[in-house]
Design a protein around this motif. Structure first.
Motif, PDB file in Angstrom:
ATOM      1  N   LYS A  99       3.746 -67.472  29.300  1.00 12.18           N
ATOM      2  CA  LYS A  99       4.819 -67.289  28.331  1.00 12.18           C
ATOM      3  C   LYS A  99       4.838 -68.397  27.273  1.00 12.18           C
ATOM      4  CE  LYS A  99       7.851 -65.093  31.750  1.00 12.18           C
ATOM      5  NZ  LYS A  99       9.129 -65.223  32.500  1.00 12.18           N
ATOM      6  N   VAL A 100       4.624 -69.631  27.718  1.00 10.08           N
ATOM      7  CA  VAL A 100       4.789 -70.784  26.828  1.00 10.08           C
ATOM      8  C   VAL A 100       3.521 -71.092  26.038  1.00 10.08           C
ATOM      9  CG1 VAL A 100       5.453 -73.213  26.706  1.00 10.08           C
ATOM     10  CG2 VAL A 100       6.486 -71.731  28.431  1.00 10.08           C
ATOM     11  N   TYR A 101       2.367 -70.999  26.705  1.00  9.45           N
ATOM     12  CA  TYR A 101       1.086 -71.294  26.052  1.00  9.45           C
ATOM     13  C   TYR A 101       0.125 -70.114  26.281  1.00  9.45           C
ATOM     14  CZ  TYR A 101       2.718 -76.146  25.792  1.00  9.45           C
ATOM     15  OH  TYR A 101       3.441 -77.299  25.528  1.00  9.45           O
ATOM     16  N   PRO A 102       0.386 -68.968  25.651  1.00  8.43           N
ATOM     17  CA  PRO A 102      -0.429 -67.764  25.907  1.00  8.43           C
ATOM     18  C   PRO A 102      -1.910 -67.940  25.606  1.00  8.43           C
ATOM     19  CG  PRO A 102       0.956 -67.485  23.960  1.00  8.43           C
ATOM     20  CD  PRO A 102       1.437 -68.714  24.651  1.00  8.43           C
ATOM     21  N   GLU A 103      -2.255 -68.738  24.585  1.00 10.94           N
ATOM     22  CA  GLU A 103      -3.664 -68.926  24.248  1.00 10.94           C
ATOM     23  C   GLU A 103      -4.389 -69.735  25.328  1.00 10.94           C
ATOM     24  OE1 GLU A 103      -5.435 -67.509  21.860  1.00 10.94           O
ATOM     25  OE2 GLU A 103      -3.591 -66.386  21.472  1.00 10.94           O
ATOM     26  N   ILE A 104      -3.703 -70.748  25.855  1.00  7.65           N
ATOM     27  CA  ILE A 104      -4.286 -71.529  26.951  1.00  7.65           C
ATOM     28  C   ILE A 104      -4.445 -70.650  28.183  1.00  7.65           C
ATOM     29  CG2 ILE A 104      -3.891 -73.450  28.545  1.00  7.65           C
ATOM     30  CD1 ILE A 104      -2.505 -74.935  26.307  1.00  7.65           C
ATOM     31  N   TYR A 105      -3.420 -69.868  28.473  1.00  2.51           N
ATOM     32  CA  TYR A 105      -3.473 -68.956  29.627  1.00  2.51           C
ATOM     33  C   TYR A 105      -4.646 -67.989  29.496  1.00  2.51           C
ATOM     34  CZ  TYR A 105      -2.189 -65.179  32.800  1.00  2.51           C
ATOM     35  OH  TYR A 105      -2.213 -64.225  33.781  1.00  2.51           O
ATOM     36  N   LYS A 106      -4.809 -67.428  28.312  1.00  2.91           N
ATOM     37  CA  LYS A 106      -5.883 -66.469  28.079  1.00  2.91           C
ATOM     38  C   LYS A 106      -7.254 -67.124  28.263  1.00  2.91           C
ATOM     39  CE  LYS A 106      -7.622 -63.224  24.600  1.00  2.91           C
ATOM     40  NZ  LYS A 106      -7.420 -62.683  23.214  1.00  2.91           N
ATOM     41  N   ARG A 107      -7.395 -68.333  27.760  1.00  5.98           N
ATOM     42  CA  ARG A 107      -8.671 -69.056  27.865  1.00  5.98           C
ATOM     43  C   ARG A 107      -9.019 -69.366  29.323  1.00  5.98           C
ATOM     44  NH1 ARG A 107     -10.034 -74.531  24.374  1.00  5.98           N
ATOM     45  NH2 ARG A 107     -11.858 -75.215  25.533  1.00  5.98           N
ATOM     46  N   VAL A 108      -8.024 -69.848  30.059  1.00 10.19           N
ATOM     47  CA  VAL A 108      -8.239 -70.188  31.468  1.00 10.19           C
ATOM     48  C   VAL A 108      -8.497 -68.930  32.288  1.00 10.19           C
ATOM     49  CG1 VAL A 108      -7.146 -71.143  33.530  1.00 10.19           C
ATOM     50  CG2 VAL A 108      -6.902 -72.316  31.340  1.00 10.19           C
ATOM     51  N   LEU A 109      -7.732 -67.878  32.018  1.00 12.81           N
ATOM     52  CA  LEU A 109      -7.897 -66.619  32.745  1.00 12.81           C
ATOM     53  C   LEU A 109      -9.279 -66.041  32.530  1.00 12.81           C
ATOM     54  CD1 LEU A 109      -6.620 -64.377  34.473  1.00 12.81           C
ATOM     55  CD2 LEU A 109      -5.868 -63.303  32.344  1.00 12.81           C
ATOM     56  N   THR A 110      -9.763 -66.076  31.293  1.00 11.30           N
ATOM     57  CA  THR A 110     -11.097 -65.561  30.980  1.00 11.30           C
ATOM     58  C   THR A 110     -12.171 -66.280  31.786  1.00 11.30           C
ATOM     59  OG1 THR A 110     -10.436 -64.954  28.725  1.00 11.30           O
ATOM     60  CG2 THR A 110     -12.801 -65.226  29.153  1.00 11.30           C
ATOM     61  N   LYS A 111     -12.059 -67.594  31.847  1.00  5.09           N
ATOM     62  CA  LYS A 111     -13.016 -68.389  32.612  1.00  5.09           C
ATOM     63  C   LYS A 111     -12.954 -68.039  34.094  1.00  5.09           C
ATOM     64  CE  LYS A 111     -14.437 -73.207  33.347  1.00  5.09           C
ATOM     65  NZ  LYS A 111     -14.147 -74.634  32.994  1.00  5.09           N
ATOM     66  N   HIS A 112     -11.735 -67.864  34.607  1.00  8.01           N
ATOM     67  CA  HIS A 112     -11.548 -67.540  36.020  1.00  8.01           C
ATOM     68  C   HIS A 112     -12.122 -66.162  36.343  1.00  8.01           C
ATOM     69  CE1 HIS A 112      -9.575 -67.877  39.929  1.00  8.01           C
ATOM     70  NE2 HIS A 112      -9.230 -66.605  39.791  1.00  8.01           N
ATOM     71  N   VAL A 113     -11.854 -65.192  35.485  1.00  3.23           N
ATOM     72  CA  VAL A 113     -12.350 -63.831  35.710  1.00  3.23           C
ATOM     73  C   VAL A 113     -13.878 -63.806  35.686  1.00  3.23           C
ATOM     74  CG1 VAL A 113     -12.488 -61.518  34.711  1.00  3.23           C
ATOM     75  CG2 VAL A 113     -10.281 -62.683  34.876  1.00  3.23           C
ATOM     76  N   GLN A 114     -14.476 -64.518  34.747  1.00  4.95           N
ATOM     77  CA  GLN A 114     -15.934 -64.582  34.667  1.00  4.95           C
ATOM     78  C   GLN A 114     -16.535 -65.164  35.934  1.00  4.95           C
ATOM     79  OE1 GLN A 114     -16.462 -66.853  31.048  1.00  4.95           O
ATOM     80  NE2 GLN A 114     -16.468 -65.034  29.751  1.00  4.95           N
ATOM     81  N   PHE A 115     -15.920 -66.225  36.434  1.00  4.46           N
ATOM     82  CA  PHE A 115     -16.402 -66.855  37.658  1.00  4.46           C
ATOM     83  C   PHE A 115     -16.256 -65.904  38.852  1.00  4.46           C
ATOM     84  CE2 PHE A 115     -15.663 -69.347  41.513  1.00  4.46           C
ATOM     85  CZ  PHE A 115     -16.779 -70.175  41.527  1.00  4.46           C
ATOM     86  N   THR A 116     -15.084 -65.255  38.940  1.00  2.00           N
ATOM     87  CA  THR A 116     -14.826 -64.335  40.050  1.00  2.00           C
ATOM     88  C   THR A 116     -15.810 -63.182  40.054  1.00  2.00           C
ATOM     89  OG1 THR A 116     -12.471 -64.890  39.989  1.00  2.00           O
ATOM     90  CG2 THR A 116     -13.091 -62.873  41.135  1.00  2.00           C
ATOM     91  N   LYS A 117     -16.075 -62.633  38.876  1.00  2.00           N
ATOM     92  CA  LYS A 117     -17.026 -61.531  38.778  1.00  2.00           C
ATOM     93  C   LYS A 117     -18.428 -61.982  39.190  1.00  2.00           C
ATOM     94  CE  LYS A 117     -14.740 -58.609  35.339  1.00  2.00           C
ATOM     95  NZ  LYS A 117     -14.835 -57.976  34.000  1.00  2.00           N
ATOM     96  N   SER A 118     -18.789 -63.197  38.788  1.00  2.00           N
ATOM     97  CA  SER A 118     -20.098 -63.732  39.151  1.00  2.00           C
ATOM     98  C   SER A 118     -20.228 -63.860  40.665  1.00  2.00           C
ATOM     99  CB  SER A 118     -20.299 -65.088  38.487  1.00  2.00           C
ATOM    100  OG  SER A 118     -21.473 -65.718  38.970  1.00  2.00           O
TER     101      SER A 118
END
Length: 209
Positions: free
Chosen positions: A102-121
């Motif tokens: 809610k507060v830092y959506p761009e940071i959340y999106k960046r971190v989430l993207t990295k996490h999803v990529q790692f999880t998929k790998s």
């Protein structure tokens, strides 16, 4: 104080407060035992501090996952070890990341993207290795499997779902759903291996929920 140590201690402080909205840079500096000026010499603003903290926490998690992979007996053990690790930290991270969105959506999106990529790998590596070991069927849709695992983590904690399955507590329900998903992709050998290790996995994962 080295910057890495500063980030590590800031992570602990932020998680203990479970807040990225209300915590101030003054409070962070005070907890670290440094001046506000020193803090700003290393981080331009609170957003940058939070971003570096989140990346630091995720990198630590990724390192732990890699260590578990090297120590696990086979693909199924690795998967259960990873699930146990993820669930062990989900409680302290949930409130913080929800607010971060809610507060830092761009940071959340960046971190989430990295996490999803790692999880998929890691999911891809798990499926590939489990198929080589003969524990998983060959015709598995990796993306579908990953989505089902994610839904399990989300909806097995939903109040309505818990109410409909009230004969199980939340820990039992999470584990039962996970095992049902795993059985759906497993070969005969995989199911047999699951049955022989169910008690061990159940105890390990429930202790971390």
């Amino acid at each position: 104080m080295e910057k890495v140590e500063m980030i590590s201690r800031a992570c602990e402080f932020l998680l203990s407060k479970r807040s990225c909205r209300n915590v101030t840079m003054d409070e962070v500096a005070s907890d670290l035992g440094i001046s506000k000026r020193t803090l700003y010499e290393n981080f331009e603003n609170k957003g940058q501090l939070i971003l570096e903290c989140m990346e630091f926490m995720h990198n630590k998690l990724f390192d732990k996952c890699s260590k578990l992979e090297s120590e696990s007996e086979n693909a199924f053990d690795f998967f259960m070890n990873i699930v146990s690790l993820m669930w062990s930290i989900s409680g302290e991270m949930f409130t913080f990341t929800t607010e971060l969105k809610k507060v830092y959506p761009e940071i959340y999106k960046r971190v989430l993207t990295k996490h999803v990529q790692f999880t998929k790998s890691k999911t891809g590596r798990f499926l590939e290795q489990a198929q080589k070991e003969g524990f998983v069927k060959k015709d598995i849709d990796e993306e579908f499997f990953l989505n089902i695992i994610e839904l399990n983590m989300i909806y097995s904690s939903h109040p309505d779902f818990l109410k409909k399955n009230s004969k199980y507590n939340e820990k039992e329900l999470k584990f039962r759903l996970l095992c049902t998903i795993m059985r759906g992709i497993s070969s005969v050998e995989g199911v047999q291996y699951m049955d022989s290790n169910m008690d061990k996995w159940n105890k390990r994962i429930k202790n971390n929920l």
